[in-house]
Structures are given as structure tokens and as C-alpha cells.
Scaffold this active site. Sequence first.
Site, PDB file in Angstrom:
ATOM      1  N   ARG A 151       0.871  -1.211   0.023  1.00 23.25           N
ATOM      2  CA  ARG A 151      -0.024  -0.018  -0.051  1.00 23.25           C
ATOM      3  C   ARG A 151       0.730   1.182  -0.057  1.00 23.25           C
ATOM      4  O   ARG A 151       1.853   1.285   0.720  1.00 23.25           O
ATOM      5  CB  ARG A 151      -0.922  -0.095   1.159  1.00 23.25           C
ATOM      6  CG  ARG A 151      -1.531   1.209   1.403  1.00 23.25           C
ATOM      7  CD  ARG A 151      -2.782   1.284   2.487  1.00 23.25           C
ATOM      8  NE  ARG A 151      -3.601   0.525   2.209  1.00 23.25           N
ATOM      9  CZ  ARG A 151      -4.856   0.683   2.830  1.00 23.25           C
ATOM     10  NH1 ARG A 151      -5.144   1.537   3.614  1.00 23.25           N
ATOM     11  NH2 ARG A 151      -6.004  -0.027   2.086  1.00 23.25           N
ATOM     12  N   HIS A 161      -7.554   0.953  -6.133  1.00 26.80           N
ATOM     13  CA  HIS A 161      -7.812   0.125  -4.824  1.00 26.80           C
ATOM     14  C   HIS A 161      -8.560  -1.209  -5.346  1.00 26.80           C
ATOM     15  O   HIS A 161      -9.779  -1.436  -4.990  1.00 26.80           O
ATOM     16  CB  HIS A 161      -8.739   1.136  -3.951  1.00 26.80           C
ATOM     17  CG  HIS A 161      -8.581   0.290  -2.510  1.00 26.80           C
ATOM     18  ND1 HIS A 161      -7.617  -0.751  -2.113  1.00 26.80           N
ATOM     19  CD2 HIS A 161      -9.287   0.663  -1.242  1.00 26.80           C
ATOM     20  CE1 HIS A 161      -8.083  -0.952  -0.685  1.00 26.80           C
ATOM     21  NE2 HIS A 161      -8.699  -0.084  -0.500  1.00 26.80           N
ATOM     22  N   GLN A 184     -10.082  -3.745  -2.861  1.00 23.21           N
ATOM     23  CA  GLN A 184     -11.526  -3.323  -2.123  1.00 23.21           C
ATOM     24  C   GLN A 184     -12.561  -3.557  -2.980  1.00 23.21           C
ATOM     25  O   GLN A 184     -13.596  -4.124  -2.516  1.00 23.21           O
ATOM     26  CB  GLN A 184     -11.259  -1.879  -1.800  1.00 23.21           C
ATOM     27  CG  GLN A 184     -12.579  -1.070  -1.764  1.00 23.21           C
ATOM     28  CD  GLN A 184     -12.649  -1.157  -0.261  1.00 23.21           C
ATOM     29  OE1 GLN A 184     -12.143  -1.130   0.788  1.00 23.21           O
ATOM     30  NE2 GLN A 184     -14.050  -1.482   0.021  1.00 23.21           N
ATOM     31  N   ASP A 197     -17.427   7.209  -0.411  1.00 27.51           N
ATOM     32  CA  ASP A 197     -16.232   7.276   0.260  1.00 27.51           C
ATOM     33  C   ASP A 197     -15.824   8.651   0.694  1.00 27.51           C
ATOM     34  O   ASP A 197     -16.324   9.699   0.575  1.00 27.51           O
ATOM     35  CB  ASP A 197     -15.045   6.797  -0.681  1.00 27.51           C
ATOM     36  CG  ASP A 197     -13.542   6.716  -0.150  1.00 27.51           C
ATOM     37  OD1 ASP A 197     -13.526   6.584   0.918  1.00 27.51           O
ATOM     38  OD2 ASP A 197     -12.800   6.526  -1.115  1.00 27.51           O
ATOM     39  N   CYS A 228     -16.320   1.931   1.221  1.00 29.66           N
ATOM     40  CA  CYS A 228     -15.122   0.980   1.798  1.00 29.66           C
ATOM     41  C   CYS A 228     -14.535   1.331   3.056  1.00 29.66           C
ATOM     42  O   CYS A 228     -13.994   0.248   3.435  1.00 29.66           O
ATOM     43  CB  CYS A 228     -14.091   1.533   0.816  1.00 29.66           C
ATOM     44  SG  CYS A 228     -13.570   3.174   0.851  1.00 29.66           S
ATOM     45  N   ARG A 232     -13.685  -8.325   2.482  1.00 29.08           N
ATOM     46  CA  ARG A 232     -12.290  -8.037   2.336  1.00 29.08           C
ATOM     47  C   ARG A 232     -11.581  -9.373   2.784  1.00 29.08           C
ATOM     48  O   ARG A 232     -10.760  -9.633   1.882  1.00 29.08           O
ATOM     49  CB  ARG A 232     -11.757  -6.968   3.102  1.00 29.08           C
ATOM     50  CG  ARG A 232     -12.540  -5.682   2.755  1.00 29.08           C
ATOM     51  CD  ARG A 232     -12.437  -4.917   1.517  1.00 29.08           C
ATOM     52  NE  ARG A 232     -10.968  -4.702   1.177  1.00 29.08           N
ATOM     53  CZ  ARG A 232     -10.046  -3.732   1.684  1.00 29.08           C
ATOM     54  NH1 ARG A 232     -10.719  -2.929   2.554  1.00 29.08           N
ATOM     55  NH2 ARG A 232      -9.011  -3.673   1.077  1.00 29.08           N
TER      56      ARG A 232
HETATM   57  N1   CP Z   1     -11.297   0.257   2.958  1.00 30.22           N
HETATM   58  C1   CP Z   1      -9.937  -0.165   3.255  1.00 30.22           C
HETATM   59  O1   CP Z   1      -9.039  -0.447   2.576  1.00 30.22           O
HETATM   60  O2   CP Z   1      -9.860   0.169   4.639  1.00 30.22           O
HETATM   61  P1   CP Z   1      -8.324   0.083   5.357  1.00 30.22           P
HETATM   62  O3   CP Z   1      -7.707   1.630   5.004  1.00 30.22           O
HETATM   63  O4   CP Z   1      -8.628   0.279   6.929  1.00 30.22           O
HETATM   64  O5   CP Z   1      -7.365  -0.798   4.849  1.00 30.22           O
HETATM   65  N1  NVA Z   2     -10.004   6.675  -0.870  1.00 32.51           N
HETATM   66  C1  NVA Z   2      -9.772   6.391   0.413  1.00 32.51           C
HETATM   67  C2  NVA Z   2      -9.704   4.940   0.648  1.00 32.51           C
HETATM   68  C3  NVA Z   2      -9.461   4.317   1.935  1.00 32.51           C
HETATM   69  C4  NVA Z   2      -9.709   2.917   2.032  1.00 32.51           C
HETATM   70  C5  NVA Z   2      -8.243   6.888   0.593  1.00 32.51           C
HETATM   71  O1  NVA Z   2      -7.409   6.668  -0.298  1.00 32.51           O
HETATM   72  O2  NVA Z   2      -7.920   7.081   1.836  1.00 32.51           O
END
Ligand code: CP
Ligand code: NVA
Length: 313
Positions: free
Chosen positions: A111, A138, A141, A233, A273, A301
Site C-alpha cells: 500500500r 484500490h 477493495q 467514500d 469502503c 475483504r
Molecule cells: N477500505 C480499506 O482499505 O480500509 P483500510 O484503509 O482500513 O485498509
Molecule cells: N479513498 C480512500 C480509501 C481508503 C480505503 C483513501 O485513499 O484514503
Amino acid sequence: MMELNNSLRGRDFISIHDFTPEEITYMLQVGAEIKKLQKRGIPHHYLAGKTLGMIFQKASTRTRVAFEVGMYQLGGNALFLSPRDIQLGRGETIKDTALVLSRMLDGIMIRTFDHDEVLELAKWASIPIINGLTDLLHPTQVIGDMMTIAEHKGELKGLTLAFIGDGNNVAHELLFGGAKVGMNVVIACPPGFEPDATVLAQAQADAKATGAKLWVVEDPAEAVKGADAVYTDVWASMGQEDQAAEKEQQFLRYQVNAQLMSLAAKDAIVLHCLPAKRGKEITDQVMDGPQSVVFDEAENRLHAHKAIMALTM
Ligand code: CP
Ligand code: NVA
């Protein structure tokens, strides 16, 4: 324990865009099967003896726990690699990190901010690389999201999902996901916050094979009209903390609340999400209400990520 098809073994999982509709459908099926095995307490050690490394340059609750617990449930091990502790954080190159970790691990989940870092890691690694979120996409997700929508709505093909808010990484991947399974996706966002034009064009090209319609509007009411699923989101994603106050003003009309939901199909489901900013992009009433499937979505997930790992590693 079902026999898994080997066709995806060794593949990176960087975007749903990289897979065929058949491959994505298969991944969703395996996720649903693995979920059943887990619920029935039937062991499914597809990855016995294997180790996943997890590099997190940004915070995570769901993704980290889903991959780590998922790996244990698949009979393998998972290693959390914080940038504070590994040499990548001190300037060791992605190339060298990839070459070294490929000698010890069986897969890497990363990530990070810049999507190119994931591509660079994948270029040099000889083991599968899984994209656990970038500023652009993502994908893990959206596999979980599509599993959730299918559980609640059946066949994905022909459904319409309305995404309300920022044309961000999740919105981008929903476009790619919808394109592959034939689910229509409409994104409603304020001017200046539309999804990336290249992503939209690529997804629209993918959609020709499945008939999915993908489009962008400004008016949230227009987007949710008749939608089967309404998705939102946060307005300010990770890395945009300095823009959060300004975006709150720009996105006021884009709150998923009871009034907006009254325009969607009566049996529409609500997804997010997570993490959510309750009272901002979604109200408590909607998030805790009968149409919300956000916690099923969070649980999925785990099952979805197990499928991704079991198939690629
Ligand atoms: N939705 C999601 O990716 O959550 P986290 O940031 O907690 O991993
Ligand atoms: N769009 C959000 C998603 C988190 C899971 C971010 O990137 O922070």
C-alpha cells in the site's frame, strides 16, 4: 477443499483492468467458496508454508487485518513491514527491495502513494505483487465490494452502481470492476473532482466486451435515480489531509443521506469502503440503517483477499 485452477498462479494483482471478465468472475466465485469453507470451519490451507510480506506506507485497518488473518487461515504466514523499520524508508531502492524480498517471500502486498512504485516493484520482483491501494487504484477493495453486491443482489451484470463523491482511487477501480462484470457505474462528483480521464477511457474500452455503461455526472440526485447500489467514500483521501477543510465545503451536496437515498431504488443497498467520516459523506442514519451493507462489505475483504492470494501465490 475445492481444486483451484492454476491459470492465475504467479500473476500480479495490480488492477482489475489487467484481468479478463472470466478471470474476475472466477476470483469472485473462489471468494464465495472460501467464505463458505471458513464459515463451516473446513480447513483450506492452499498456501501452507508460504509467506506474504506486507508493505504499508499508509495506515490501514481492514486491508492489513484481511491479508494477515487471511494468510493464517490459508495455512501460511504474513509479515508486516512498516516503512519505519525497513530500509525502503531510509532510501533503499524499490528495485533492490524487490530483488531481495523475492529471495525470501512468496508474495508482496504493498500500500503506497504513487502508483508507479507498485509498477516498479512488480517490474523487479519475481513473486506476485498485490496492490493494497495507491493514490490511483484500490483493486482488492473492489473485489470484496463486487462479492458483497452479488451476495445481496445476485447477478452483477445489468445492475447500476452510483458512486457519490470524489473521483478517487476507489471510484477508479469501481469503473474497472464494473467494466469487467457488466455492471453500470455512474460517478457523481463536483466539477474538478472527476475521475481520471485515462482511467475512464480505459474502463470504457473494457466495457465494450460486457456492455457495462460507465459515465460521470455532476448531480448526485441524477446519479442515484434508480440505482441498485449507492457507494460513497471519504472526501479527502489519505495524503490529502491538508485539503480536508476545503473539500468539506466543496462536497456538501454529495452527502449520502436519507433524502438522497429516497431517490434510489427502494431496495438499493449502500456501500462504503470505510473508514467513514460519519456526518460528512454519509449520515449515521444511512450507515446504520437497513439498506447499509458496509459491515458485510468490510468482512468480505477477508474472503476476497484470500481468493486473490490463493489464486496468485
Ligand atoms: N477500505 C480499506 O482499505 O480500509 P483500510 O484503509 O482500513 O485498509
Ligand atoms: N479513498 C480512500 C480509501 C481508503 C480505503 C483513501 O485513499 O484514503
